[in-house]
Write a protein that holds these residues in place. Structure first.
Motif, PDB file in Angstrom:
ATOM      1  N   VAL A  13       0.990  -0.997   0.273  1.00 45.30           N
ATOM      2  CA  VAL A  13       0.204  -0.092   0.129  1.00 45.30           C
ATOM      3  C   VAL A  13       0.286   1.065  -0.097  1.00 45.30           C
ATOM      4  O   VAL A  13       0.243   2.207  -0.535  1.00 45.30           O
ATOM      5  CB  VAL A  13      -0.744  -0.299   1.074  1.00 45.30           C
ATOM      6  CG1 VAL A  13      -2.158   1.390   1.415  1.00 45.30           C
ATOM      7  CG2 VAL A  13      -1.795  -0.723   1.171  1.00 45.30           C
TER       8      VAL A  13
ATOM      9  N   ALA B 178       0.986   3.968  -3.158  1.00 41.85           N
ATOM     10  CA  ALA B 178       0.881   5.963  -2.939  1.00 41.85           C
ATOM     11  C   ALA B 178       1.835   6.705  -2.963  1.00 41.85           C
ATOM     12  O   ALA B 178       1.895   7.261  -3.167  1.00 41.85           O
ATOM     13  CB  ALA B 178       0.022   5.522  -0.647  1.00 41.85           C
ATOM     14  N   SER B 179       3.172   5.878  -1.951  1.00 45.20           N
ATOM     15  CA  SER B 179       4.903   6.678  -2.461  1.00 45.20           C
ATOM     16  C   SER B 179       4.156   7.690  -4.035  1.00 45.20           C
ATOM     17  O   SER B 179       4.865   8.270  -4.476  1.00 45.20           O
ATOM     18  CB  SER B 179       5.077   5.886  -2.385  1.00 45.20           C
ATOM     19  OG  SER B 179       5.884   5.540  -0.911  1.00 45.20           O
TER      20      SER B 179
ATOM     21  N   SER C  66       0.404   8.228  -5.467  1.00 45.80           N
ATOM     22  CA  SER C  66      -0.558   9.376  -4.707  1.00 45.80           C
ATOM     23  C   SER C  66       0.341  10.960  -4.708  1.00 45.80           C
ATOM     24  O   SER C  66      -0.313  12.144  -4.271  1.00 45.80           O
ATOM     25  CB  SER C  66      -1.380   9.141  -3.340  1.00 45.80           C
ATOM     26  OG  SER C  66      -2.235   8.151  -3.437  1.00 45.80           O
TER      27      SER C  66
ATOM     28  N   GLU D   6       2.647   9.280   7.028  1.00 40.93           N
ATOM     29  CA  GLU D   6       1.603   8.422   6.507  1.00 40.93           C
ATOM     30  C   GLU D   6       0.779  10.042   6.527  1.00 40.93           C
ATOM     31  O   GLU D   6       0.400  10.320   5.955  1.00 40.93           O
ATOM     32  CB  GLU D   6       0.951   7.111   6.672  1.00 40.93           C
ATOM     33  CG  GLU D   6       2.271   5.945   6.747  1.00 40.93           C
ATOM     34  CD  GLU D   6       1.457   5.442   7.698  1.00 40.93           C
ATOM     35  OE1 GLU D   6       0.707   4.978   7.983  1.00 40.93           O
ATOM     36  OE2 GLU D   6       2.138   3.829   6.947  1.00 40.93           O
TER      37      GLU D   6
ATOM     38  N   LEU E 106      -5.691   8.328  -0.859  1.00 39.91           N
ATOM     39  CA  LEU E 106      -4.784   8.246  -0.209  1.00 39.91           C
ATOM     40  C   LEU E 106      -5.180   7.848   0.938  1.00 39.91           C
ATOM     41  O   LEU E 106      -4.471   6.319   2.191  1.00 39.91           O
ATOM     42  CB  LEU E 106      -3.874   9.309  -0.753  1.00 39.91           C
ATOM     43  CG  LEU E 106      -2.779   8.971   0.704  1.00 39.91           C
ATOM     44  CD1 LEU E 106      -2.001   7.983   0.420  1.00 39.91           C
ATOM     45  CD2 LEU E 106      -2.072  10.568   0.875  1.00 39.91           C
TER      46      LEU E 106
ATOM     47  N   GLY F  99      -6.851   4.267   1.638  1.00 41.02           N
ATOM     48  CA  GLY F  99      -5.504   3.080   1.549  1.00 41.02           C
ATOM     49  C   GLY F  99      -4.630   3.344   2.781  1.00 41.02           C
ATOM     50  O   GLY F  99      -4.317   2.232   3.365  1.00 41.02           O
ATOM     51  N   ILE F 100      -3.842   4.515   3.358  1.00 37.92           N
ATOM     52  CA  ILE F 100      -3.332   4.250   4.439  1.00 37.92           C
ATOM     53  C   ILE F 100      -4.433   3.961   5.793  1.00 37.92           C
ATOM     54  O   ILE F 100      -3.721   3.280   6.182  1.00 37.92           O
ATOM     55  CB  ILE F 100      -2.805   5.849   5.601  1.00 37.92           C
ATOM     56  CG1 ILE F 100      -2.083   6.716   3.689  1.00 37.92           C
ATOM     57  CG2 ILE F 100      -2.226   5.671   6.426  1.00 37.92           C
ATOM     58  CD1 ILE F 100      -1.118   5.641   3.645  1.00 37.92           C
TER      59      ILE F 100
ATOM     60  N   MET G 154      -4.174  -0.098  -3.340  1.00 29.52           N
ATOM     61  CA  MET G 154      -4.304   0.984  -3.551  1.00 29.52           C
ATOM     62  C   MET G 154      -3.556   1.852  -4.353  1.00 29.52           C
ATOM     63  O   MET G 154      -4.355   2.781  -5.154  1.00 29.52           O
ATOM     64  CB  MET G 154      -2.432   1.149  -2.631  1.00 29.52           C
ATOM     65  CG  MET G 154      -1.932   2.911  -2.487  1.00 29.52           C
ATOM     66  SD  MET G 154      -3.023   4.127  -1.260  1.00 29.52           S
ATOM     67  CE  MET G 154      -3.307   5.160  -2.499  1.00 29.52           C
TER      68      MET G 154
ATOM     69  N   ASP H  29      -6.519   4.581  -5.791  1.00 26.32           N
ATOM     70  CA  ASP H  29      -6.250   5.904  -6.538  1.00 26.32           C
ATOM     71  C   ASP H  29      -6.330   6.616  -8.199  1.00 26.32           C
ATOM     72  O   ASP H  29      -7.259   7.060  -8.614  1.00 26.32           O
ATOM     73  CB  ASP H  29      -4.508   5.750  -6.376  1.00 26.32           C
ATOM     74  CG  ASP H  29      -3.884   7.368  -6.664  1.00 26.32           C
ATOM     75  OD1 ASP H  29      -3.939   7.897  -7.948  1.00 26.32           O
ATOM     76  OD2 ASP H  29      -3.308   8.469  -5.205  1.00 26.32           O
TER      77      ASP H  29
END
Length: 271
Positions: free
Chosen positions: A53, A57-58, A61, A135, A161, A164-165, A263, A267
């Motif tokens: 995830v 995300a990195s 997002s 995060e 985001l 997902g987090i 994730m 997104d």
């Protein structure tokens, strides 16, 4: 409810988004009231899922929008990305070097950071809290970017985001409270300390949103900075911890890919 949320200020949205991620940490920590231990194989899989995830995300997002924003603002996109990304990693490395903490499953003599008289349980919580900070920062910066009215920033992407987090925070909350229970703490204290590891997320979320709204030229750097901090956590902590048992590596690898896919789905579909 969605319309009411959209009418809120970016800072308030960031606060609510990170309160959700904190609540998911607390929900995971509450598992200590149901059972005393978590199967090591399941724990490794959840850590792998969280890594997937955070990797997705990195990029989806944070890095990708940051590069697009840098171009729109007349900056050199690749230079902005490199400076921000490495800056996030260096910040986390310095935090890791000096802040006392202990990763789950290790002995007290294997604690990192400056020497301290803190109890083992406190050091365990600090270790998880360290990677909750970037995060929260990531979610706050994402909502702040929407408030800056840049085309590459969307409210759907920021919400994705946060979701997902939050999803990966649930098993992380369990991964904190269970070891504390094994250390001999009561269920209630294990839960309180477990959920407390996520309290930094609303704090850093609000700070991140306020920062980018008041200093918009650094917004692309901030997005890439958050990405670098999250990747550092994945490589330095989540992946090594999830692969200590050789027999679980294949399971962890698949869990990581599933986490990445979840994730990415969030997104791309919402952002």
């Amino acid at each position: 409810m969605i319309d009411a949320f959209l009418q809120l200020s970016p800072v308030t949205q960031a606060l609510l988004g990170t309160l959700f991620t904190w609540a998911m940490t607390a929900a995971g920590a509450a598992a200590v009231y149901v059972k005393n231990e978590i199967n090591p194989k399941h724990l490794d899989a959840t850590l792998g899922f969280a890594a997937g995830v955070m990797i997705a995300a990195s990029f989806w997002s944070l890095l990708n929008p940051g590069i697009e924003m840098a171009e729109q603002m007349g900056q050199i996109p690749w230079l902005t990305a490199v400076i921000g990304f490495l800056g996030g990693g260096i910040f986390m490395r310095l935090t890791d070097k000096f802040l006392p903490h202990l990763h789950p499953g290790l002995k007290m003599e294997q604690s990192e950071g400056v020497k301290t008289s803190w109890q083992r349980s406190t050091l365990l919580v600090v270790a998880i809290t360290m990677h909750n900070a970037p995060e929260g920062l990531a979610v706050g910066v994402a909502f702040g970017a929407v408030g800056a009215d840049l085309p590459s920033a969307t409210i759907g992407g920021a919400i994705a985001l946060a979701i997902g987090i939050g999803i990966q925070n649930f098993p992380e909350g369990t991964a904190v409270s269970m070891p504390l229970r094994r250390e001999g703490l009561s269920r209630h204290k294990s839960f309180l300390m477990g959920q407390a590891s996520g309290i930094v997320e609303p704090i850093f979320g609000v700070l991140g949103a306020v920062f980018v709204l008041t200093m918009q030229p650094v917004l692309p750097y901030a997005l890439c900075f958050a990405a670098g901090a999250m990747i550092f956590v994945v490589v330095e902590e989540l992946i090594p911890e999830s692969q200590r048992v050789q027999a679980n590596i294949d399971l962890v690898t698949m869990a990581t890919m599933i986490g990445f896919s979840v994730m990415m789905l969030l997104d791309v579909s919402l952002g």
